[in-house]
Design an enzyme around this catalytic site. Structure first.
Site, mmCIF file in Angstrom:
data_model
loop_
_atom_site.group_PDB
_atom_site.id
_atom_site.type_symbol
_atom_site.label_atom_id
_atom_site.label_comp_id
_atom_site.label_asym_id
_atom_site.label_seq_id
_atom_site.Cartn_x
_atom_site.Cartn_y
_atom_site.Cartn_z
ATOM 1 N N GLU A 138 1.011 -1.025 0.153
ATOM 2 C CA GLU A 138 0.039 0.301 -0.006
ATOM 3 C C GLU A 138 0.813 1.186 0.046
ATOM 4 O OE1 GLU A 138 -3.032 -0.295 -0.517
ATOM 5 O OE2 GLU A 138 -3.331 -2.282 -0.183
ATOM 6 N N LEU A 139 0.989 1.949 -1.255
ATOM 7 C CA LEU A 139 1.818 2.871 -1.400
ATOM 8 C C LEU A 139 1.480 4.356 -1.493
ATOM 9 C CD1 LEU A 139 3.972 0.561 -3.898
ATOM 10 C CD2 LEU A 139 4.210 0.919 -1.296
ATOM 11 N N CYS A 184 -1.977 9.106 2.922
ATOM 12 C CA CYS A 184 -1.654 8.910 1.539
ATOM 13 C C CYS A 184 -2.562 9.049 0.752
ATOM 14 C CB CYS A 184 -1.484 7.277 1.855
ATOM 15 S SG CYS A 184 -2.907 6.490 2.442
HETATM 16 P P1 NAD Z 1 8.774 4.626 4.020
HETATM 17 O O1 NAD Z 1 8.716 3.753 2.791
HETATM 18 O O2 NAD Z 1 9.873 5.466 4.144
HETATM 19 O O3 NAD Z 1 8.722 3.682 5.235
HETATM 20 C C1 NAD Z 1 7.586 2.840 5.714
HETATM 21 C C2 NAD Z 1 8.112 1.691 6.831
HETATM 22 O O4 NAD Z 1 9.103 0.843 5.876
HETATM 23 C C3 NAD Z 1 8.908 2.248 7.909
HETATM 24 O O5 NAD Z 1 8.411 1.304 8.897
HETATM 25 C C4 NAD Z 1 10.269 2.235 7.417
HETATM 26 O O6 NAD Z 1 11.183 2.009 8.516
HETATM 27 C C5 NAD Z 1 10.062 0.948 6.506
HETATM 28 N N1 NAD Z 1 11.262 0.873 5.562
HETATM 29 C C6 NAD Z 1 12.142 1.768 4.680
HETATM 30 N N2 NAD Z 1 12.973 0.980 4.192
HETATM 31 C C7 NAD Z 1 12.718 -0.031 4.309
HETATM 32 C C8 NAD Z 1 13.526 -1.314 3.877
HETATM 33 N N3 NAD Z 1 14.440 -1.325 2.669
HETATM 34 N N4 NAD Z 1 13.193 -2.694 4.107
HETATM 35 C C9 NAD Z 1 12.128 -2.743 5.093
HETATM 36 N N5 NAD Z 1 11.516 -1.693 5.618
HETATM 37 C C10 NAD Z 1 11.924 -0.551 5.205
HETATM 38 O O7 NAD Z 1 7.580 5.407 4.238
HETATM 39 P P2 NAD Z 1 7.100 6.581 5.137
HETATM 40 O O8 NAD Z 1 8.022 7.769 4.840
HETATM 41 O O9 NAD Z 1 7.431 6.136 6.722
HETATM 42 O O10 NAD Z 1 5.637 6.805 5.088
HETATM 43 C C11 NAD Z 1 5.277 7.782 4.236
HETATM 44 C C12 NAD Z 1 4.771 6.927 2.616
HETATM 45 O O11 NAD Z 1 3.569 6.039 3.179
HETATM 46 C C13 NAD Z 1 4.159 7.927 1.785
HETATM 47 O O12 NAD Z 1 4.453 7.745 0.804
HETATM 48 C C14 NAD Z 1 2.383 7.629 1.859
HETATM 49 O O13 NAD Z 1 1.729 7.856 0.911
HETATM 50 C C15 NAD Z 1 2.547 5.903 2.143
HETATM 51 N N6 NAD Z 1 1.414 5.522 3.011
HETATM 52 C C16 NAD Z 1 0.576 4.852 2.182
HETATM 53 C C17 NAD Z 1 -0.591 4.312 2.576
HETATM 54 C C18 NAD Z 1 -1.431 3.407 1.688
HETATM 55 O O14 NAD Z 1 -2.396 2.912 2.372
HETATM 56 N N7 NAD Z 1 -1.362 3.522 0.578
HETATM 57 C C19 NAD Z 1 -0.966 4.641 4.109
HETATM 58 C C20 NAD Z 1 -0.031 5.240 4.735
HETATM 59 C C21 NAD Z 1 0.931 5.929 4.044
#
Ligand code: NAD
Length: 524
Positions: A261-262, A295
């Protein structure tokens, strides 16, 4: 924009003992802990243990042991845990909101609304799970003597990786259907926002969830992600598109399923006949709710030429009337961004847009006078796709306003993006608005609302298309994705194939005419 004076009094619930008790649950023995801070002040709240690969392996092995007993527990008994947890989560919503606010810096309204998501998900699946998980007997290839049964088997241990923007919701809500389906869960929250999911898990255990079934590991994603994915039977990830790609690649290599979910760059289309006052109010929440860190929030607004000025003037005035502040009460309409680092990213998007010719209609400034990560609600005009704010997700309180000449052009502009998470359409003629909605390439579309209606409809799957995701949460798939299907085919008597001594031509004839007969009788 008005700001409330700093009158920060930390909630009485957030005692050092309470916070220490929460983080003690993390499987983490790394030498250096993470300093988890209160966003409004930058003060350290607690040292969060960090997980080594050995810690993660231990978390999985304890989860796997607990899962065996849990999967063998009758569904009715498993659901009773969530019935009790539903009440506990609601009764403790204000403590949860205290934690969410402290670790994320969001305002009280958003924190309290976030606490409602896991109970909503529980309500839905408590009702729906028995139908989804009860084995379904179907006909087999030969009528009367054969059958096939669809059995839903839990995957085992589900790894959940959650972001910081809705830490309680994404830490718990995706785990609920996984647990109901008979799985164990190992969750990795973001370091910044581990407290509210930790408290949620404590409440689930208070409701009767077996100890060890829901594990927590913490650390920087790239450090602990690989070990977590390599030990999981399924991965549920919520976060940015870039990280989602990394997770998906690793899950693919391990041949395990994943749901991603991105991010989004979500458009809003205002039609000629829209009620402008309602649209402005809806856009205010859609753009600035959670300080733009949802998001599904709106980053692009498309307006008919005839109504552009009217919307712009009302919207800018309304944005300037919003109150922003660091406070644990319901006063401020806008809270902080999650961190000074994230504020740098948002500010860089605005600076890039301005350098390339966009105009700031209001906002655009950091507000250190309120706290280290505050940023003003910002409205831009003249944003183009060569600007960061025009093409990539800003994830802050920033929106670009655009004019369109025809509805067709508006749809084209809305679709001119790699993302496809959410869209919003506003108009009084519901049929016309529906027609527009169906032409937008987006996993969610909200009519006369910015985002909440689709997301809060727990019976319908919600997910992104294009670069916004793979798979979905909510709906039947939100639970069945955490199961494997076992197809148990059974014959009462061996009747298939050539009988001893039977002529092959005769056998073929009877088989082919049997197929025709079954089709005629409607037997599949
Ligand atoms: P992010 O991708 O930086 O991090 C998300 C999670 O992944 C964190 O727990 C982080 O520590 C972990 N992570 C980072 N790199 C990793 C790796 N290489 N391997 C495993 N885990 C890793 O995102 P963010 O900045 O924390 O969150 C914001 C983003 O999330 C925005 O792009 C937003 O749109 C998205 N989001 C999407 C939804 C949805 O339902 N589509 C909901 C909420 C947030």
């Amino acid at each position: 924009m008005t700001s409330t004076p700093v009158r920060l009094q930390r909630p009485a619930s957030l005692t050092p003992e309470f916070l220490q008790g929460l983080v003690a649950r993390v499987q983490g023995t790394a030498a250096v802990p993470w300093n988890l801070t209160e966003v409004y002040t930058g003060d350290v709240l607690v040292e969060l243990p960090q997980s080594t690969p050995t810690d993660i392996e231990r978390a999985f092995s304890e989860a796997r042991a607990a899962q065996k007993t849990w999967a063998a527990t009758p569904l009715k008994q498993r659901l009773e845990v969530f019935e009790r947890a539903h009440t506990l989560l609601i009764d403790n919503a204000h403590v949860v909101a205290d934690l969410i606010q402290a670790e994320s810096g969001k305002n009280r309204r958003m924190a309290l609304e976030e606490t409602c998501d896991p109970p909503m998900v529980m309500s839905h699946y408590i009702k729906r799970a028995p139908r989804l998980l009860t084995p379904k007997r179907r006909g087999g290839p030969v009528p009367l003597v054969s059958s096939s049964t669809e059995v839903r088997v839990p995957k085992g241990v589900v790894g959940i990786i959650a972001p910081w923007n809705f830490p309680f919701a994404t830490g718990l809500s995706d785990a609920i259907p996984a647990l109901i389906a008979g799985n164990a869960v190992v969750v990795k929250p973001d370091n910044k926002t581990a407290l509210s999911p930790l408290y949620g898990i404590a409440l689930l255990e208070q409701a009767g969830l077996p100890k060890g079934l829901f594990q927590v590991v913490c650390g920087e994603g790239p450090d602990i992600g690989p070990t977590l994915i390599d030990n999981a039977n399924y991965v549920m990830f919520t976060g940015s598109t870039g990280t989602g790609r990394v997770i998906g690649e690793r899950a693919g290599r391990n041949l395990i399923g994943c749901c991603l979910e991105l991010g989004g760059k979500n458009p809003m289309i205002v039609l000629e006949d829209a009620d402008m006052d309602e649209t402005v109010q809806g856009a205010l929440f859609g753009v600035f709710g959670n300080t733009g860190q949802i998001c599904m929030h709106i980053e692009r607004i498309y307006l008919p030429e005839s109504r552009y000025d009217e919307f712009r003037d009302k919207f800018v005035a309304a944005a300037e009337g919003l109150t922003m502040g660091a406070s644990y009460d319901f006063g401020p309409e806008l809270g902080s961004l999650v961190s000074p680092d994230h504020r740098e990213r948002v500010a860089a998007h605005v600076a890039d847009a301005v350098a390339k010719g966009a105009t700031v209609l209001t906002g655009g400034n950091k507000r250190d006078d309120i706290g280290p990560a505050f940023f003003e609600p910002t409205v831009l005009e003249g944003v183009t796709t060569d600007m960061l704010a025009g093409s990539t997700e800003t994830f802050g309180p920033v929106v670009g306003l655009h004019k369109y000449a025809t509805v067709r052009e508006a749809i084209q502009l809305a679709n001119d993006t790699d993302y496809g998470l959410n869209a919003s359409v506003w108009g009084k003629d519901m049929k016309a608005a529906h027609q527009v909605a169906l032409q937008i390439e987006s996993g969610n579309v909200n009519i006369n609302d910015a985002l909440a209606t689709a997301y809060a409809s727990k019976g319908t799957p919600s997910g992104g298309v294009k670069q916004s995701g793979v798979g979905s949460r909510h709906g039947d798939n939100g639970l069945t994705k955490y199961t494997d299907v076992q197809n148990v085919g059974a014959l009462k008597k061996q009747v298939m194939g050539v009988r001893p001594g039977q002529d092959y031509d005769e056998y073929a004839k009877s088989m082919l005419s049997g197929l025709k007969m079954m089709r005629k009788l409607g037997i599949r």
